[in-house]
Structures are given as structure tokens and as C-alpha cells.
Design a protein around this motif. Structure first.
Motif, PDB file in Angstrom:
ATOM      1  N   ALA A 184       5.945   0.059 -11.777  1.00  0.00           N
ATOM      2  CA  ALA A 184       6.797  -0.012 -10.584  1.00  0.00           C
ATOM      3  C   ALA A 184       8.237  -0.334 -10.958  1.00  0.00           C
ATOM      4  O   ALA A 184       9.180   0.257 -10.420  1.00  0.00           O
ATOM      5  CB  ALA A 184       6.254  -1.056  -9.620  1.00  0.00           C
ATOM      6  N   LEU A 185       8.400  -1.263 -11.890  1.00  0.00           N
ATOM      7  CA  LEU A 185       9.741  -1.663 -12.310  1.00  0.00           C
ATOM      8  C   LEU A 185      10.381  -0.618 -13.219  1.00  0.00           C
ATOM      9  O   LEU A 185      11.534  -0.217 -13.022  1.00  0.00           O
ATOM     10  CB  LEU A 185       9.677  -3.013 -13.022  1.00  0.00           C
ATOM     11  N   LYS A 186       9.628  -0.160 -14.212  1.00  0.00           N
ATOM     12  CA  LYS A 186      10.163   0.770 -15.203  1.00  0.00           C
ATOM     13  C   LYS A 186      10.604   2.085 -14.567  1.00  0.00           C
ATOM     14  O   LYS A 186      11.652   2.640 -14.917  1.00  0.00           O
ATOM     15  CB  LYS A 186       9.124   1.034 -16.285  1.00  0.00           C
TER      16      LYS A 186
ATOM     17  N   TRP B 263       0.822  -1.208   0.000  1.00  0.00           N
ATOM     18  CA  TRP B 263       0.000   0.000   0.000  1.00  0.00           C
ATOM     19  C   TRP B 263       0.858   1.261   0.000  1.00  0.00           C
ATOM     20  O   TRP B 263       0.492   2.263  -0.603  1.00  0.00           O
ATOM     21  CB  TRP B 263      -0.977  -0.021   1.179  1.00  0.00           C
ATOM     22  N   GLU B 264       2.012   1.195   0.637  1.00  0.00           N
ATOM     23  CA  GLU B 264       2.927   2.334   0.577  1.00  0.00           C
ATOM     24  C   GLU B 264       3.416   2.536  -0.859  1.00  0.00           C
ATOM     25  O   GLU B 264       3.492   3.666  -1.354  1.00  0.00           O
ATOM     26  CB  GLU B 264       4.107   2.109   1.523  1.00  0.00           C
ATOM     27  N   LEU B 265       3.740   1.434  -1.532  1.00  0.00           N
ATOM     28  CA  LEU B 265       4.195   1.504  -2.920  1.00  0.00           C
ATOM     29  C   LEU B 265       3.092   2.041  -3.824  1.00  0.00           C
ATOM     30  O   LEU B 265       3.329   2.934  -4.653  1.00  0.00           O
ATOM     31  CB  LEU B 265       4.633   0.118  -3.389  1.00  0.00           C
ATOM     32  N   GLN B 266       1.885   1.517  -3.678  1.00  0.00           N
ATOM     33  CA  GLN B 266       0.775   1.974  -4.510  1.00  0.00           C
ATOM     34  C   GLN B 266       0.524   3.470  -4.328  1.00  0.00           C
ATOM     35  O   GLN B 266       0.350   4.213  -5.306  1.00  0.00           O
ATOM     36  CB  GLN B 266      -0.495   1.186  -4.185  1.00  0.00           C
ATOM     37  N   THR B 267       0.535   3.918  -3.076  1.00  0.00           N
ATOM     38  CA  THR B 267       0.289   5.331  -2.789  1.00  0.00           C
ATOM     39  C   THR B 267       1.395   6.205  -3.364  1.00  0.00           C
ATOM     40  O   THR B 267       1.131   7.247  -3.984  1.00  0.00           O
ATOM     41  CB  THR B 267       0.172   5.538  -1.272  1.00  0.00           C
ATOM     42  N   ARG B 268       2.632   5.779  -3.176  1.00  0.00           N
ATOM     43  CA  ARG B 268       3.771   6.553  -3.680  1.00  0.00           C
ATOM     44  C   ARG B 268       3.753   6.630  -5.208  1.00  0.00           C
ATOM     45  O   ARG B 268       4.011   7.683  -5.791  1.00  0.00           O
ATOM     46  CB  ARG B 268       5.064   5.911  -3.176  1.00  0.00           C
ATOM     47  N   MET B 269       3.448   5.520  -5.875  1.00  0.00           N
ATOM     48  CA  MET B 269       3.384   5.514  -7.332  1.00  0.00           C
ATOM     49  C   MET B 269       2.280   6.423  -7.849  1.00  0.00           C
ATOM     50  O   MET B 269       2.458   7.166  -8.818  1.00  0.00           O
ATOM     51  CB  MET B 269       3.164   4.087  -7.834  1.00  0.00           C
ATOM     52  N   ALA B 270       1.110   6.367  -7.212  1.00  0.00           N
ATOM     53  CA  ALA B 270      -0.015   7.200  -7.654  1.00  0.00           C
ATOM     54  C   ALA B 270       0.319   8.675  -7.527  1.00  0.00           C
ATOM     55  O   ALA B 270       0.046   9.469  -8.438  1.00  0.00           O
ATOM     56  CB  ALA B 270      -1.263   6.862  -6.839  1.00  0.00           C
ATOM     57  N   ARG B 271       0.932   9.052  -6.418  1.00  0.00           N
ATOM     58  CA  ARG B 271       1.281  10.462  -6.222  1.00  0.00           C
ATOM     59  C   ARG B 271       2.360  10.905  -7.200  1.00  0.00           C
ATOM     60  O   ARG B 271       2.320  12.021  -7.725  1.00  0.00           O
ATOM     61  CB  ARG B 271       1.730  10.682  -4.787  1.00  0.00           C
TER      62      ARG B 271
ATOM     63  N   THR C 100      11.737  -3.254  -6.961  1.00  0.00           N
ATOM     64  CA  THR C 100      12.430  -4.313  -7.687  1.00  0.00           C
ATOM     65  C   THR C 100      11.495  -5.503  -7.845  1.00  0.00           C
ATOM     66  O   THR C 100      10.484  -5.616  -7.134  1.00  0.00           O
ATOM     67  CB  THR C 100      13.689  -4.757  -6.935  1.00  0.00           C
ATOM     68  N   MET C 101      11.853  -6.423  -8.746  1.00  0.00           N
ATOM     69  CA  MET C 101      11.036  -7.614  -8.908  1.00  0.00           C
ATOM     70  C   MET C 101      11.007  -8.436  -7.627  1.00  0.00           C
ATOM     71  O   MET C 101       9.979  -9.004  -7.259  1.00  0.00           O
ATOM     72  CB  MET C 101      11.557  -8.456 -10.072  1.00  0.00           C
ATOM     73  N   ASP C 102      12.127  -8.480  -6.913  1.00  0.00           N
ATOM     74  CA  ASP C 102      12.148  -9.221  -5.651  1.00  0.00           C
ATOM     75  C   ASP C 102      11.175  -8.611  -4.644  1.00  0.00           C
ATOM     76  O   ASP C 102      10.468  -9.333  -3.933  1.00  0.00           O
ATOM     77  CB  ASP C 102      13.559  -9.228  -5.072  1.00  0.00           C
ATOM     78  N   GLU C 103      11.116  -7.289  -4.591  1.00  0.00           N
ATOM     79  CA  GLU C 103      10.179  -6.626  -3.676  1.00  0.00           C
ATOM     80  C   GLU C 103       8.737  -6.922  -4.067  1.00  0.00           C
ATOM     81  O   GLU C 103       7.886  -7.171  -3.194  1.00  0.00           O
ATOM     82  CB  GLU C 103      10.437  -5.119  -3.672  1.00  0.00           C
TER      83      GLU C 103
ATOM     84  N   SER D  91       1.478  -9.033 -12.410  1.00  0.00           N
ATOM     85  CA  SER D  91       1.069  -9.168 -13.814  1.00  0.00           C
ATOM     86  C   SER D  91       0.052  -8.109 -14.211  1.00  0.00           C
ATOM     87  O   SER D  91      -1.109  -8.428 -14.475  1.00  0.00           O
ATOM     88  CB  SER D  91       0.481 -10.568 -14.058  1.00  0.00           C
ATOM     89  N   SER D  92       0.474  -6.858 -14.215  1.00  0.00           N
ATOM     90  CA  SER D  92      -0.401  -5.769 -14.639  1.00  0.00           C
ATOM     91  C   SER D  92       0.470  -4.548 -14.920  1.00  0.00           C
ATOM     92  O   SER D  92       1.681  -4.560 -14.702  1.00  0.00           O
ATOM     93  CB  SER D  92      -1.432  -5.428 -13.550  1.00  0.00           C
ATOM     94  N   ALA D  93      -0.170  -3.476 -15.387  1.00  0.00           N
ATOM     95  CA  ALA D  93       0.569  -2.229 -15.598  1.00  0.00           C
ATOM     96  C   ALA D  93       1.154  -1.711 -14.295  1.00  0.00           C
ATOM     97  O   ALA D  93       2.181  -1.016 -14.304  1.00  0.00           O
ATOM     98  CB  ALA D  93      -0.350  -1.179 -16.219  1.00  0.00           C
ATOM     99  N   PHE D  94       0.522  -2.027 -13.172  1.00  0.00           N
ATOM    100  CA  PHE D  94       1.064  -1.627 -11.870  1.00  0.00           C
ATOM    101  C   PHE D  94       2.487  -2.150 -11.719  1.00  0.00           C
ATOM    102  O   PHE D  94       3.408  -1.407 -11.356  1.00  0.00           O
ATOM    103  CB  PHE D  94       0.167  -2.160 -10.752  1.00  0.00           C
TER     104      PHE D  94
END
Length: 271
Positions: free
Chosen positions: A231-233, A162-170, A238-241, A224-227
Motif C-alpha cells: 500500500a505504501l510502496k 475494504w475499498e483499499l484492499q479491493t483497489r490494491m488487489a485489482r 499513506t501511513m496516516d491513512e 504490519s504485513s505485505a499489505f
């Protein structure tokens, strides 16, 4: 002066895992606050309709009216139309459209509805202004948006997701989990506070079936989505995360005491 629309800031797509969550949504579980306002002859616009499950439900509730669902991309719309045909709902149609510039005349709809849309667009106030413009005098604009979730048992992996999702959206220009202040956006869009009725709703996932549905869809979305692609691009993870976060979802699904809850802010604005 440029007439360019605000950019697309959505951090996901309409892949299988995403549509699994969106297609579960109905008026009963995601827009029940709207039920007291509906009349059989109403004309409704559903902004950001996705796979059309709420849109089709709305059409059932206005059998002598009509519903149009719009989405910024055509990707989910053929399946939405197919679902409507399968269910025998004929008073609904689906179109590509941008919430920032609705392709309808002023005073067209009795109800303009959006569910979990404003958080995914660049200018929510502009979108609300457009929704107000195409609503008839005496009609309503109705919006529901999430507030940050909570869960049990504690999980560092879910917290990281959820931290990653929020950070990416912002970072992309979105407005994650804005349910507590959508009424303020409505005021900035031109509604008087006295025209806005605020309520709250919830989602809760706790049974084995609910955990598999909710956790399984987010487990899939993580990998397996644009998310995952964004996140990677863009270097957010990272993929491991991502694999660790997907594993956390699977562990939550398997937890007999697993519980996940969302609070949502809701507004009904009289035009």
C-alpha cells in the motif's frame, strides 16, 4: 512461445496477522459444504493450503486416504507440518506448488479443493482447468470464495480499508470477492453447467472473542504485513491513512454491538 506462469498477484503474505485469520479456518467453519462428498479412502489435493488448518482437518476425515496441501511459497509449510505432527495426523503432506501448473499427473485425486484462493491468483480459469485435469473421472473440484463483506456499526475507516484492499488487489491483477461468479469461471474451464452445484456459506463475528480475533488480525495486517508494504510502496495509501484504518478496527472490536459478516459462494464440480 513462453512457458512462463502468470505472475504472483497476492497483496498479502504469511505474517503473523495473516496466519491468525488463515489458521482459524477448519472444515467445519470454511468447507462444510464438502462434507457430504467425503469418503474415508479418498485422495485429496488442497490448493493454497496456507498454514494447513483445513488441510489437516480434511486428512482426519479421510483416515484411510491421504491429503496433499500445496502453497505458492514455502513460508507457512514448516508450521503446517509441525501442526499436523502435534495433532497426530500422519496422512498429510505439504509441498510448494503453483495453482496455474499443478505438478501432478492427470486423474490423480478424488477431490481437489481450494478455499479463498482463486481471488488471489492471476488466472483463476487456468487454475480451475488444472484442478479439473488432476481430478479423477467421477471426482470433484470444490471451491469457496468470498463475496464483499458487511458490518455494523457503520464505519468510514472500515469502508476505507475494504475499498483499499479491493483497489490494491485489482491493481495487481487479482480478482477480489468473486464468490458470486466462480461457477462461471468453472464453465470457462470446461465444466458443463449441469456438472456444477452452487451453494453459499457464511462467516459471522460478533462476540467479544470473535471481534478480537477477526478485528485484531486485520488491525495487525493493516500496519504490519505485505499489505501495508505494498500500500505504501505503490502509493495506494499513506501511513496516516493506514493508522486511521487500524484505529477503526480497534474501535469496532470495542463496540458491544459490533457485527461483521461474510457471504461466500461455493461450487462442487463433478468431473
Amino acid at each position: 512461445m513462453s512457458n512462463a506462469l502468470p505472475p504472483n498477484v497476492y497483496i498479502s503474505d504469511h505474517s503473523k496477522g495473516v496466519l491468525k485469520t488463515h489458521g482459524w479456518r477448519t472444515v467445519a467453519n470454511s468447507a462444510s459444504y464438502l462434507l457430504p462428498y467425503l469418503q474415508p479412502t479418498m485422495k485429496i489435493l488442497d490448493v493454497g493450503c496456507g498454514p494447513g488448518s483445513i488441510t489437516i482437518d480434511l486428512a482426519r476425515l479421510v483416515p484411510d486416504g491421504s491429503v496433499i496441501g500445496i502453497e505458492y511459497t514455502s513460508d507457512p509449510l514448516p508450521k503446517a507440518l509441525e501442526l499436523a505432527v502435534e495433532q497426530g495426523v500422519m496422512n498429510v503432506e505439504f509441498r510448494v506448488g503453483d495453482a496455474h501448473k499443478l505438478d501432478f499427473p492427470d486423474d490423480t485425486f478424488d477431490v481437489v479443493h481450494a478455499h479463498q484462493v482463486l481471488q488471489h491468483i492471476a488466472d483463476p480459469v487456468l487454475a480451475l482447468r488444472e484442478m479439473k485435469r488432476v481430478a479423477k473421472p467421477g471426482g470433484i473440484v470444490a471451491v469457496r470464495e468470498s463475496i464483499a463483506p458487511t458490518w455494523y456499526p457503520e464505519s468510514a475507516g472500515l469502508a476505507a480499508f475494504w475499498e483499499l484492499q479491493t483497489r490494491m488487489a485489482r491493481a495487481k491483477g487479482g480478482n477480489p470477492h468473486p464468490g458470486s461468479h466462480i461457477h462461471k469461471w468453472a464453465m470457462q474451464a470446461g465444466f458443463d453447467r449441469s456438472q456444477i452445484n452452487c451453494t453459499a456459506g457464511t462467516w459471522c463475528f460478533s462476540t467479544p472473542e470473535e471481534r478480537e480475533y477477526w478485528g485484531g488480525s486485520l488491525e495487525g495486517r493493516t500496519l504490519s504485513s505485505a499489505f501495508a508494504d505494498i500500500a505504501l510502496k505503490d502509493g495506494h495509501a499513506t501511513m496516516d491513512e493506514l493508522k486511521q484504518q487500524a484505529k477503526a478496527w480497534r474501535e469496532w472490536i470495542q463496540a458491544e454491538d459490533g457485527w461483521f459478516g461474510f457471504l461466500h459462494g461455493e461450487i462442487v464440480c463433478r468431473v
